[in-house]
Write a protein that holds these residues in place. Structure first.
Motif, short mmCIF file in Angstrom:
data_model
loop_
_atom_site.label_atom_id
_atom_site.label_comp_id
_atom_site.label_asym_id
_atom_site.label_seq_id
_atom_site.Cartn_x
_atom_site.Cartn_y
_atom_site.Cartn_z
N HIS A 244 9.80 11.09 -2.86
CA HIS A 244 9.13 11.63 -1.68
C HIS A 244 7.68 11.18 -1.71
N ALA A 245 7.28 10.49 -0.68
CA ALA A 245 5.89 10.05 -0.57
C ALA A 245 4.98 11.25 -0.38
N ALA A 246 3.73 11.11 -0.78
CA ALA A 246 2.76 12.21 -0.65
C ALA A 246 2.54 12.53 0.82
N ARG A 247 2.69 13.80 1.15
CA ARG A 247 2.45 14.25 2.51
C ARG A 247 1.75 15.60 2.45
N VAL A 248 0.83 15.79 3.35
CA VAL A 248 0.09 17.05 3.46
C VAL A 248 -0.52 17.44 2.11
N GLY A 249 -0.95 16.45 1.36
CA GLY A 249 -1.66 16.70 0.12
C GLY A 249 -0.82 17.11 -1.06
N TYR A 250 0.54 17.08 -0.94
CA TYR A 250 1.36 17.49 -2.07
C TYR A 250 2.54 16.55 -2.22
N GLN A 251 2.85 16.23 -3.48
CA GLN A 251 4.01 15.41 -3.81
C GLN A 251 4.70 16.04 -5.01
N ASP A 252 6.02 16.13 -4.99
CA ASP A 252 6.72 16.80 -6.08
C ASP A 252 6.52 16.05 -7.40
N ILE A 253 6.67 16.78 -8.50
CA ILE A 253 6.37 16.24 -9.83
C ILE A 253 7.25 15.05 -10.18
N VAL A 254 8.53 15.13 -9.82
CA VAL A 254 9.43 14.02 -10.13
C VAL A 254 8.95 12.74 -9.46
N SER A 255 8.56 12.85 -8.18
CA SER A 255 8.07 11.67 -7.47
C SER A 255 6.76 11.18 -8.06
N ARG A 256 5.89 12.07 -8.43
CA ARG A 256 4.62 11.65 -9.05
C ARG A 256 4.86 10.94 -10.37
N SER A 257 5.84 11.42 -11.12
CA SER A 257 6.09 10.80 -12.42
C SER A 257 6.62 9.38 -12.27
N LEU A 258 7.20 9.05 -11.12
CA LEU A 258 7.62 7.68 -10.86
C LEU A 258 6.43 6.74 -10.77
N HIS A 259 5.33 7.21 -10.19
CA HIS A 259 4.10 6.40 -10.19
C HIS A 259 3.61 6.19 -11.62
N ASP A 260 3.72 7.21 -12.44
CA ASP A 260 3.30 7.08 -13.83
C ASP A 260 4.20 6.09 -14.58
N PHE A 261 5.48 6.07 -14.24
CA PHE A 261 6.37 5.06 -14.82
C PHE A 261 5.87 3.66 -14.46
N LYS A 262 5.59 3.44 -13.19
CA LYS A 262 5.14 2.13 -12.75
C LYS A 262 3.84 1.71 -13.45
N ASP A 263 2.98 2.70 -13.73
CA ASP A 263 1.69 2.41 -14.38
C ASP A 263 1.80 2.34 -15.90
N GLY A 264 2.98 2.64 -16.44
CA GLY A 264 3.16 2.61 -17.89
C GLY A 264 2.58 3.79 -18.61
N CYS A 265 2.36 4.92 -17.91
CA CYS A 265 1.81 6.11 -18.54
C CYS A 265 2.88 6.82 -19.36
N GLU A 266 2.44 7.41 -20.47
CA GLU A 266 3.35 8.14 -21.34
C GLU A 266 3.00 9.63 -21.35
N PRO A 267 3.97 10.50 -21.50
CA PRO A 267 5.36 10.20 -21.89
C PRO A 267 6.29 9.89 -20.72
N GLN A 268 5.77 9.81 -19.50
CA GLN A 268 6.63 9.68 -18.33
C GLN A 268 7.48 8.41 -18.36
N ALA A 269 6.88 7.26 -18.72
CA ALA A 269 7.65 6.01 -18.72
C ALA A 269 8.81 6.09 -19.70
N ALA A 270 8.53 6.55 -20.92
CA ALA A 270 9.59 6.65 -21.93
C ALA A 270 10.67 7.63 -21.50
N ARG A 271 10.29 8.70 -20.82
CA ARG A 271 11.28 9.70 -20.42
C ARG A 271 12.16 9.22 -19.28
#
Length: 236
Positions: free
Chosen positions: A32-59
């Motif tokens: 779910h893309a960010a709308r009205v200033g809020y995005q669910d945690i699962v969707s946000r963690s996908l951005h962290d995967f793309k950026d290589g952030c941990e522990p999100q990418a490994a998870r």
């Protein structure tokens, strides 16, 4: 009772939508893309995967790879290229995911088979499906050397928005290898109406936290989330 964080999931979600040249598209979450200033945690963690952030990418890798190995049938693995790539550059999170799938399945990860003939603009800046298809028209090439017959190809990406990238790569594969059977797997598919109730967002937050400076301060333990079970059998 919640399942352990390390337990492999039992099935993949399937997209009801059909994509030209693609046998089936599978995924594990909804984006779910960010709308009205809020995005669910699962969707946000996908951005962290793309950026290589941990522990999100490994998870994400631990979440997806066993599921793909268990449920899908394929012989070679390729991945989508980022906007700035003409050839696959090594060691991005998508490579790690593909290598984990290769290691668990015995299939060969061969990212060098997919190339672009020219650079493309970031698809997120282009709006809808038709604009993206136009941008990708004739861009991809597939090296089919050494392959013959109905080889089973797994095409991997992180997020499927309109499916234009998957279609463009699949078209290049079938042009080079008409008998190929192409299955697509993405971590998440854009879907405004369906929620990630089958995934506990705590999975991406427990334990060691990613450095907010490295991850753009996207993750927050104070973000609201509906209670759910981690990878329960109930689908949204």
């Amino acid at each position: 009772m919640k399942m352990p964080l390390t337990q492999a999931p039992s099935s993949l979600l399937q997209s009801a939508r059909r994509y030209p040249g693609v046998e089936r598209l599978y995924h594990v979450a909804y984006y779910h893309a960010a709308r009205v200033g809020y995005q669910d945690i699962v969707s946000r963690s996908l951005h962290d995967f793309k950026d290589g952030c941990e522990p999100q990418a490994a998870r994400w890798i631990a979440l997806a790879a066993p599921r793909v190995c268990k449920d899908l049938n394929f012989e070679i693995i390729v991945r989508a290229l980022r906007a700035g790539e003409l050839k696959a550059s090594p060691n991005i999170p998508l490579d790690r995911l593909c290598m984990a799938i290769a290691g668990g399945s015995g299939a060969a990860y061969e990212p060098e088979r997919v190339e672009k003939g020219r650079g493309v603009r970031a698809l997120t800046s282009l709006g809808g499906r038709l604009a993206r298809q136009k941008e990708l028209d004739g861009v991809y090439r597939f090296d089919a050397s050494g392959l013959a017959g109905a080889v089973k190809v797994l095409l991997v990406d992180d997020i499927a928005t309109t499916g234009a990238t998957l279609e463009a790569i699949s078209r290049a594969i079938t042009q080079a290898l008409p008998g190929a059977v192409i299955t697509c797997f993405v971590l998440a598919r854009v879907e405004a109406q369906l929620q990630n109730r089958h995934i506990n967002p705590d999975y991406f937050l427990r334990g060691e936290q990613a450095d907010p400076a490295q991850c753009g301060a996207r993750m927050s333990l104070r973000d609201p989330a509906e209670p759910s079970e981690f990878l329960s059998d109930r689908k949204s």
